[in-house]
Design an enzyme around this catalytic site. Sequence first.
Site: not given
Length: 300
Positions: A152, A238, A273
């Site tokens: 991320s 995501d 995610h």
Amino acid sequence: MTTPSQLFDYEMQTRKRTLLKTQEVPSGHDPDAYVTRRVFAPAHDGEQVPVTLLYRKDTPLDGSAPCLLYGYGAYGITIPASFNTNCLSLVDRGFVYAIAHIRGGKDKGFHWYEDGKMAKKTNTFKDFIAAADYLNQEKFTSYANIVAEGGSAGGMLMGAIANMAPEKFRGIIAAVPFVDVLSTMLDDTLPLTPPEWPEWGNPIDSPEFYDIIASYSPYDNVGARPYPAILALGGLTDPRVTYWEPAKWVAKLREETTGSEPILLKTNMDAGHGGASGRFQRLEEIAFEYAFAIKVAGKA
């Protein structure tokens, strides 16, 4: 990082504590077989970057050991130096497992966070490189044996260090990496973009922040250089880092690299995610990432 989590009953008057439960490790675990240390890497501006290490007592510390160096450095999130059975899989194969507590988190207090956001964001990347420099200098590992990992916002870190110091890493694992930073922060129609401006800056209203973000945005700074082996992981659903960010980043890396190392992309068609849902599916993802690290480090 050597000791499984424990639950104690504490008697306030006698100050006696009784161990009620210790985390079970089904494969067995001997804490005395491992060493955990906290070292400090000097940063470019004189700050001391904490780095947590875990390795087996019989691991040679002569620069020959492979190392997985993990970092995040954003949103004020502190990365705990706690027991994790996953990393034992690497450590038992001779790896040094390292966590770089870089600026952008609150590992050394709130100022540590403020020194790694907005206009000071590049401190995050420089701290991570400083950690790699220290581990190489002190022979915990060497540049030729370091595999970096982050996800991320930590994936942004991976993209940045790939551009800034590709020669200092054997491989890079970037999970759901936020690498197309400038384009994303310029698109206020994306519902998650405006809430992100306090972290990175608003390039729409501020020419200063446009220039700052453009200076480090991983996708925008890919160039003709020999990149290390890279594994990028994306999730089709995501909502935070859209799947096309790692896809376009990998495409540009493949076009621009002057080296011959593999640049791989895996898009999970059933994940968002946080990666795959389900206990065993998540373990399979971790095993896939570690297999990449073991392969590029020459331990396969």
